[in-house]
Each structure stands twice: as C-alpha cells, then as structure tokens.
Design a protein around this motif. Structure first.
Motif, mmCIF file in Angstrom:
data_model
loop_
_atom_site.group_PDB
_atom_site.id
_atom_site.type_symbol
_atom_site.label_atom_id
_atom_site.label_comp_id
_atom_site.label_asym_id
_atom_site.label_seq_id
_atom_site.Cartn_x
_atom_site.Cartn_y
_atom_site.Cartn_z
ATOM 1 N N ASP A 44 0.826 -1.207 0.000
ATOM 2 C CA ASP A 44 0.000 0.000 0.000
ATOM 3 C C ASP A 44 0.859 1.256 0.000
ATOM 4 O O ASP A 44 0.409 2.323 -0.402
ATOM 5 N N ALA A 45 2.090 1.131 0.524
ATOM 6 C CA ALA A 45 2.979 2.305 0.575
ATOM 7 C C ALA A 45 4.412 1.861 0.834
ATOM 8 O O ALA A 45 4.652 0.729 1.265
ATOM 9 N N ILE A 46 5.330 2.770 0.573
ATOM 10 C CA ILE A 46 6.741 2.544 0.920
ATOM 11 C C ILE A 46 7.089 3.534 2.022
ATOM 12 O O ILE A 46 6.832 4.735 1.884
ATOM 13 N N ALA A 47 7.622 3.031 3.129
ATOM 14 C CA ALA A 47 8.037 3.923 4.231
ATOM 15 C C ALA A 47 9.553 4.036 4.202
ATOM 16 O O ALA A 47 10.242 3.034 3.987
ATOM 17 N N VAL A 48 10.051 5.241 4.407
ATOM 18 C CA VAL A 48 11.505 5.405 4.396
ATOM 19 C C VAL A 48 11.941 6.444 5.428
ATOM 20 O O VAL A 48 11.264 7.450 5.636
ATOM 21 N N THR A 49 13.071 6.177 6.078
ATOM 22 C CA THR A 49 13.631 7.132 7.039
ATOM 23 C C THR A 49 14.160 8.338 6.280
ATOM 24 O O THR A 49 14.985 8.198 5.371
ATOM 25 N N VAL A 50 13.692 9.537 6.678
ATOM 26 C CA VAL A 50 14.171 10.756 6.004
ATOM 27 C C VAL A 50 15.096 11.576 6.904
ATOM 28 O O VAL A 50 15.635 12.588 6.512
ATOM 29 N N GLY A 51 15.285 11.143 8.163
ATOM 30 C CA GLY A 51 16.192 11.822 9.078
ATOM 31 C C GLY A 51 15.729 11.615 10.496
ATOM 32 O O GLY A 51 14.680 11.003 10.705
ATOM 33 N N PRO A 52 16.487 12.045 11.500
ATOM 34 C CA PRO A 52 17.851 12.550 11.365
ATOM 35 C C PRO A 52 18.832 11.396 11.136
ATOM 36 O O PRO A 52 18.497 10.232 11.354
ATOM 37 N N GLY A 53 20.030 11.751 10.701
ATOM 38 C CA GLY A 53 21.030 10.730 10.423
ATOM 39 C C GLY A 53 22.137 11.301 9.559
ATOM 40 O O GLY A 53 22.240 12.520 9.399
ATOM 41 N N LEU A 54 22.944 10.423 9.007
ATOM 42 C CA LEU A 54 24.030 10.859 8.131
ATOM 43 C C LEU A 54 23.452 11.099 6.738
ATOM 44 O O LEU A 54 22.789 10.214 6.188
ATOM 45 N N VAL A 55 23.699 12.290 6.199
ATOM 46 C CA VAL A 55 23.045 12.673 4.937
ATOM 47 C C VAL A 55 23.309 11.667 3.819
ATOM 48 O O VAL A 55 22.375 11.234 3.129
ATOM 49 N N GLY A 56 24.568 11.281 3.641
ATOM 50 C CA GLY A 56 24.905 10.355 2.562
ATOM 51 C C GLY A 56 24.180 9.032 2.704
ATOM 52 O O GLY A 56 23.663 8.479 1.725
ATOM 53 N N SER A 57 24.115 8.523 3.929
ATOM 54 C CA SER A 57 23.424 7.249 4.188
ATOM 55 C C SER A 57 21.923 7.387 3.939
ATOM 56 O O SER A 57 21.302 6.540 3.293
ATOM 57 N N LEU A 58 21.352 8.475 4.455
ATOM 58 C CA LEU A 58 19.915 8.704 4.275
ATOM 59 C C LEU A 58 19.549 8.772 2.798
ATOM 60 O O LEU A 58 18.544 8.195 2.361
ATOM 61 N N LEU A 59 20.383 9.484 2.026
ATOM 62 C CA LEU A 59 20.083 9.672 0.597
ATOM 63 C C LEU A 59 19.974 8.348 -0.155
ATOM 64 O O LEU A 59 19.156 8.216 -1.067
ATOM 65 N N VAL A 60 20.784 7.384 0.241
ATOM 66 C CA VAL A 60 20.749 6.083 -0.446
ATOM 67 C C VAL A 60 19.368 5.432 -0.259
ATOM 68 O O VAL A 60 18.741 4.978 -1.219
#
Ligand code: KG4
Ligand code: ZN
Length: 374
Positions: free
Chosen positions: A90-106
């Motif tokens: 029904d949906a895709i959930a993804v962590t958008v932060g906080p965290g390391l920017v490069g890791s989050l972007l992947v």
C-alpha cells in the motif's frame, strides 16, 4: 473492512541497511512483521573506532538493493525487484532523518525509485519518532518483553517513552500516536555515546555499550573493598528540568581511569570492572530519576516504553523493572523493552510507525532529507 495495510519499509540513516515488510489491520494494535533483513557496516567502523560518514554511505549503496531483494524473497515475492507487482504494497516507508546525509540519501533515492516504478505513495519517517514503535510490534513469543500487566503485550496510552541510543537520549509523554510532548533530552552527548567513549578509554571497539554492560556485571565476582572508593557524577540529576547531560560523565570517567591506574597497579582488569559498573550505575540512576519525575508529572501513565540501542542495557532494564513493575505510585504500569534486534536500528520500527500514520503519505517528488530533529 479489516484489510491489512502492507508496507515496504527502508532504514538507512547510519551504519545499518535495513528493509522490512510489515502489515497491520485497522482493528489491530500491534504491527506484524512479514519479513525483514538488516545488513551492517559495523566491521568497517571498528577499524576507524567510529563511523566515518562517507564510508557508511558507500556501504549503504552496496547493500541497499540486495537487502530489499532478500526481504521481498522472504516475504514470498520470488521475482526480482523490478518485476514485483505494485499491488503487493500500500505504501513505501523510508527514514528521512535525522542521520548521516549520505546514508539517508541512499535509502530515500531507492524508495523514490521504487515508488515511481510501482506507482506507490511514500510515507516519510522520522528515525527518532520511529524508535519507540519497536514496542508496537507483535513479538508475543519473545520472552524479552517485560510486562507488569500480564494480560496484554501492547503498550497502553498515555505512556512515557524513552529513546536511548548512540545519537539521542529523549524522554517523551505520548497521549496517543499523534499527541506527543517532549519532556527532556540530553543537552550534549547521548547516553550511548557516553558508553561508547568510556569503553574506548578502556580499549574497547565501537560500539562499546555491550562491553561495558558485560564488564559491569562481573563486579560481584570481584573480592575487593575498593569498589566504593570510585564515585562518578550523576550529571543534572537534581535538576528540575528533565534534560540530561553525559559529556561531563565521560570526562570524569577518563580522569578516574587515569588517576587510579597507579593504585590498581597490575590489577587493571579489576579497575575496568569497577569503572564500568560505576558508569552503568550513574547512567541508569539518571534514567531512573527522570522516569520518576515524568510519572510524578503524569500520574495517569499506563505504560513505559524504552527503545534505542541502550534499551538493551541490563542495569537500566533491571532498575526500571524493580522500580515500576510493582508501581508504588499505582498499578498496573506495563514496562516494554523491545527484543535485542529491535533495540538497535531496524526497518521494522520504520514500518510500524508508518502503519500507525498511514495517512501521512506523499508522492516520490516530495520526499527529501530532514536531518534536524525537533
Ligand atoms: O539505536 P542505535 O543502534 O543507534 C543509534 O541510532 O544511535 O544504538 C547504538 C548504541 C551504541 O551507542 C551502543 O553502544 C549502545 O547503543 N548499546 C548499549 C548496549 N547495547 C547497545 N549501551 C549500553 N548497554 C548495552 N547493552
Ligand atoms: Zn537509531
């Protein structure tokens, strides 16, 4: 209609690359995990004695697709990712932060690509808000969950929620899934960071928390009368606010190690045990005191939930259970600790948060990194 809401969840905020398929029916109060996979680049960070963001991001890139593909296979979708039918979720959930920017972007870019290809909405998830949701996952057969109220394995609102990890130490009051009041947080280092840095002083690799825990538990086996002579501070313990501070404790620990090395001469191991024990006592005393304060302020609280890597600490668990399992304030309060695999970073908690906030969808064009946590 009681049709389950099914989510593909992705977590990549730091050194773990994780994916989970979770679902929840509207009338259910806990989330069911269908499949999950976690890869970690921890071994790489041991060499550098801490996480190098660029290294973590490169590892995320290496793991992200295999981890998703493996999870889909475990969930019963044998085709390759590209051929996976959109109707499975029904949906895709993804962590958008906080965290390391490069890791989050992947993780975010992968979620965006899948949402685009499968024509699915995205649920952006805040990592810190998601940690407590490790306690809203159905783990009925897990003995680790500690309960005062044996009739239920779900936390009841209103509740007190702790997130104690390597990057954050936060105490909140949750009236419901949507009404959250932040009561206090660390003003400098997180509790996990303090454990890690002190462990490093003693020569242990990152993450040091589990080493301190193990060492501290050996204290009773040590026949010594020197145990009471080393006392570490309990920073801000008498402060009226519910904020915390662990930076000074780390400094005091390093000083105590240096100052006592001569006294303990060839008994370095004994000193390590004594210091580890005292550090664990200091941190758990602060956590206990803040919990008591929160319960005094909110006597209507029905559950205490603890999450984050430090929720695995045996002394914190022991003190909270001893103090609140048979509550002196009122009964019953249920105490919830996730199983070990759900204490540290995982995608199940991201999916669980998303299941309870399924209305917060957006489309792939509007998902971005949010590194600040408010
Ligand atoms: O939640 P987490 O995986 O990462 C962050 O989001 O920060 O937590 C990792 C932290 C590390 O600081 C690690 O030392 C700590 O959790 N930790 C522990 C224990 N197990 C993990 N700290 C104290 N006692 C433990 N048993
Ligand atoms: Zn975390």
């Amino acid at each position: 209609m009681n049709i389950p809401f099914r989510i593909l969840a992705i977590e990549s905020s730091c050194d773990e690359t994780a994916c989970a398929v979770v679902e929840k029916k509207p009338d259910e109060e806990l989330v069911t995990v269908i499949a999950s996979t976690t890869a970690t680049s921890l071994a790489k960070h041991k060499i550098t004695q801490g996480i190098v963001p660029e290294v973590a991001a490169r590892e995320q890139l290496k793991y992200i697709l295999p981890v998703i593909e493996e999870t889909l296979k475990k969930a019963g979708h044998p085709q390759s990712i590209i051929h996976n039918p959109q109707s499975a979720f029904d949906a895709i959930a993804v962590t958008v932060g906080p965290g390391l920017v490069g890791s989050l972007l992947v993780g975010i870019e992968t979620a965006r690509a899948l949402a685009y290809a499968w024509n699915l909405p995205i649920i952006p998830v805040n990592h810190i808000q998601a940690h407590p949701y490790a306690n809203f996952i159905n783990v009925t057969n897990q003995p680790i969950r500690q309960l005062a109220d044996q009739t239920t394995n779900k936390p009841n609102f209103p509740l007190i929620s702790w997130v104690i990890s390597g990057g954050h130490t936060e105490l909140s009051y949750m009236e419901s899934h949507d009404k959250i009041i932040k009561l206090g947080s660390t003003i400098d280092d997180a509790a996990g960071e303090c454990f890690d840095k002190c462990a490093r002083v003693l020569g242990f690799d990152y993450p040091g928390g589990p080493f301190i825990d193990k060492l501290a538990n050996q204290v009773t086996n040590q026949p010594t009368n020197r145990i009471t002579t080393i006392k570490l501070p309990r920073p801000l313990i008498h402060d009226k606010t519910m904020n915390m501070s662990f930076s000074g404790l780390k400094t005091a620990f390093a000083r105590a190690w240096k100052d006592n090395l001569d006294t303990f001469e060839d008994k370095e191991e004994e000193l390590k045990i004594i210091l580890a024990h005292e550090l664990q006592e200091a941190i758990s005393d602060v956590i206990l005191k803040r919990t008591q304060q929160a319960l005094e302020q909110y006597p209507e609280v029905k559950s205490i939930i603890v999450s984050g890597g430090v929720a695995a600490n045996s002394k914190i668990k022991e003190k909270l259970i001893a103090s609140f399992q048979i509550s002196t304030i009122r009964n019953p309060i249920s105490l919830h600790f996730p199983p070990l695999s759900l204490c540290t970073d995982n995608a199940e908690m991201i999916g669980a948060w998303a299941c309870f906030h399924s209305q917060t969808t957006t489309d792939w064009q509007h998902v971005e990194v949010k590194i600040k946590h408010n």
